[in-house]
Design a protein around this motif. Sequence first.
Motif, PDB file in Angstrom:
ATOM      1  N   LEU A   1       9.958   0.331   7.560  1.00 39.52           N
ATOM      2  CA  LEU A   1      10.937  -0.359   6.700  1.00 39.52           C
ATOM      3  C   LEU A   1      10.832  -1.873   6.847  1.00 39.52           C
ATOM      4  N   GLU A   2      10.505  -2.317   8.082  1.00 40.65           N
ATOM      5  CA  GLU A   2      10.323  -3.762   8.275  1.00 40.65           C
ATOM      6  C   GLU A   2       9.072  -4.250   7.546  1.00 40.65           C
ATOM      7  N   MET A   3       8.057  -3.373   7.471  1.00 43.86           N
ATOM      8  CA  MET A   3       6.811  -3.765   6.819  1.00 43.86           C
ATOM      9  C   MET A   3       6.939  -3.665   5.287  1.00 43.86           C
ATOM     10  N   TYR A   4       7.681  -2.623   4.800  1.00 45.31           N
ATOM     11  CA  TYR A   4       7.814  -2.414   3.354  1.00 45.31           C
ATOM     12  C   TYR A   4       9.308  -2.304   2.996  1.00 45.31           C
ATOM     13  N   PRO A   5      10.011  -3.392   3.068  1.00 42.45           N
ATOM     14  CA  PRO A   5      11.468  -3.331   2.814  1.00 42.45           C
ATOM     15  C   PRO A   5      11.826  -3.017   1.359  1.00 42.45           C
ATOM     16  N   ASP A   6      10.917  -3.177   0.439  1.00 40.66           N
ATOM     17  CA  ASP A   6      11.242  -2.960  -0.967  1.00 40.66           C
ATOM     18  C   ASP A   6      10.840  -1.575  -1.472  1.00 40.66           C
ATOM     19  N   ASP A   7      10.294  -0.745  -0.618  1.00 37.64           N
ATOM     20  CA  ASP A   7       9.827   0.590  -1.025  1.00 37.64           C
ATOM     21  C   ASP A   7      11.030   1.541  -1.017  1.00 37.64           C
ATOM     22  N   GLU A   8      11.551   1.871  -2.218  1.00 31.84           N
ATOM     23  CA  GLU A   8      12.755   2.703  -2.295  1.00 31.84           C
ATOM     24  C   GLU A   8      12.487   4.149  -1.842  1.00 31.84           C
ATOM     25  N   LYS A   9      11.328   4.690  -2.172  1.00 35.13           N
ATOM     26  CA  LYS A   9      11.000   6.059  -1.759  1.00 35.13           C
ATOM     27  C   LYS A   9      10.907   6.159  -0.239  1.00 35.13           C
ATOM     28  N   LEU A  10      10.283   5.113   0.352  1.00 37.82           N
ATOM     29  CA  LEU A  10      10.185   5.079   1.812  1.00 37.82           C
ATOM     30  C   LEU A  10      11.577   4.976   2.415  1.00 37.82           C
ATOM     31  N   LEU A  11      12.451   4.185   1.754  1.00 41.05           N
ATOM     32  CA  LEU A  11      13.813   4.015   2.279  1.00 41.05           C
ATOM     33  C   LEU A  11      14.568   5.343   2.272  1.00 41.05           C
ATOM     34  N   GLU A  12      14.436   6.109   1.168  1.00 40.88           N
ATOM     35  CA  GLU A  12      15.124   7.399   1.099  1.00 40.88           C
ATOM     36  C   GLU A  12      14.609   8.362   2.165  1.00 40.88           C
ATOM     37  N   THR A  13      13.251   8.397   2.311  1.00 38.93           N
ATOM     38  CA  THR A  13      12.668   9.292   3.326  1.00 38.93           C
ATOM     39  C   THR A  13      13.093   8.880   4.728  1.00 38.93           C
ATOM     40  N   ALA A  14      13.112   7.557   4.995  1.00 35.31           N
ATOM     41  CA  ALA A  14      13.482   7.059   6.309  1.00 35.31           C
ATOM     42  C   ALA A  14      14.928   7.390   6.639  1.00 35.31           C
ATOM     43  N   ILE A  15      15.818   7.202   5.608  1.00 35.04           N
ATOM     44  CA  ILE A  15      17.243   7.496   5.864  1.00 35.04           C
ATOM     45  C   ILE A  15      17.434   8.976   6.186  1.00 35.04           C
ATOM     46  N   ALA A  16      16.766   9.853   5.453  1.00 38.11           N
ATOM     47  CA  ALA A  16      16.904  11.299   5.702  1.00 38.11           C
ATOM     48  C   ALA A  16      16.359  11.684   7.082  1.00 38.11           C
ATOM     49  N   THR A  17      15.175  11.126   7.415  1.00 39.49           N
ATOM     50  CA  THR A  17      14.567  11.457   8.710  1.00 39.49           C
ATOM     51  C   THR A  17      15.404  10.936   9.869  1.00 39.49           C
ATOM     52  N   ILE A  18      15.837   9.646   9.742  1.00 45.24           N
ATOM     53  CA  ILE A  18      16.641   9.058  10.827  1.00 45.24           C
ATOM     54  C   ILE A  18      17.948   9.825  11.003  1.00 45.24           C
ATOM     55  N   LYS A  19      18.565  10.262   9.878  1.00 50.54           N
ATOM     56  CA  LYS A  19      19.794  11.026   9.971  1.00 50.54           C
ATOM     57  C   LYS A  19      19.555  12.364  10.662  1.00 50.54           C
TER      58      LYS A  19
END
Length: 483
Positions: A286-304
């Motif tokens: 997320l720090e490397m690709y802060p604008d990637d919305e798909k990555l953000l959704e996947t990251a939020i689900a995984t972190i949760k």
Amino acid sequence: MKISIKIKFSLFLAGLLILVVFFLSLLVLKGIKSNQQNQYEQYLAQQAKTANTYYMQRILSEEKSQTFLSEKGEEFAAQLELISGQSLVLYDSQGKQVSKKVKEKESDNIKKTLAYALSNKTAYLVEGDSLYYLAPLITVNEQVGVVQFNYSLSEHQAFYNNIRQLFISIGAVVLFLSFFLGYLFFNPFATGIIKLDKMVDRIREGHYETTVLKRRDEIGKLSQGIHAMGGQIRRNIEGMEAEQNKLRLAVEKLSQLDRQQKQFIGNVTHEFKTPLTSIKAYIDLLEMYPDDEKLLETAIATIKSESGRLYEMVDKVLQLSALEKYDFELKLERLPVKQAVESALNSLKGRIDKFGIRLDTELNEACMEGDKDSLTIVLLNLLDNAIKYNKANGTIFIKTYEAFQQVYIEIADTGIGIPRELADKVFEPFYMVDKNRARENGGAGLGLSLARKHAELLGGNLILLNTGSEGTSFRITFPSIIN
């Protein structure tokens, strides 16, 4: 060489009795002999006195008193024998025999005794069974001769010999009877002492079981003391052995706990590291690709998901730690097992329906005494595992029943099963048969360990009934309450 106390007692008793009988017989025989001597000495002294009296009577009636013995000695001697009843010999003042009675040749001892008697003294000589008693014949102013009485000691000797033989016979009988009675009296003492000695030897050899002698004396009291001492020594040794066993078990338990602690810490570290690594990786992305919305959704689900898994692991680790370190007060009450199982199923109904799992139940009425929360933890962990590791559209079988004063709860599923070689490890903390599937379903390998510890805390037990590839079956057992 060790001599038995029985032999010592017997020898001492025999020696003592022999000495007593010997000295008693010796003293009595000596008294008899002394009494006999006094009797014949008094008798012969009286005869000598009679001879002197008769001599004085005769010389007073005779005109020639100076030549009386030389002229009428034989006659005077014969008359004295009649008066005294004893054989005798007369001597004049020169030691010449004046009686004409034929006599054997005089011995040297008689001559010596005669010479002594001629000095106006009384003397006697014993030769064989004859006693020669020589007494002076005295006038008013001088000794005129010696009268010798020949006294036979054969009757005295025969009486003495009979008495001595009687003492020997009676002494032998008394000795035998006394020894026999003494042996009967002392033998129980010796036997008791020998038994006490054997008791001490047994205690010395390490056999502390002894018996008490049935005696009402010091030996019986001593046997009671030895028996009590042996029992005390045995109890002390048993106590020491018990303490040694406890110490050994404590050392073994500490070693085991140390190994478990190291293993536990290693497992905790490893299991915590996996979700943390996943969370860190997505944060870096997320720090490397802060604008990637798909990555953000996947990251939020995984972190949760991973944080939820971490929370569940922390909660169960805390529960395990509390169970091992602290003694909680259980709120014991009468629990209907059927209602407890239905309550646990209701709390998991959403997950059961989510995975399309069918319930097959056979719940019979049964009651146990326990803590409601602990029983709920046992049921929830077993049912949670049955859901996680079941097949899609699988079945969970639940059965409760009571038999032999025990309450049984059996939970089975149609899931992946547990290999037989791993059946003993599934109750260890953090152990997972299929780690990938466990992580997918949020498992941490702590459920079965928690379930078993809570079951044991309630006085029950949790065992694995069935293993293999066609599902898993567990049985929980608790003491029942008799209605």
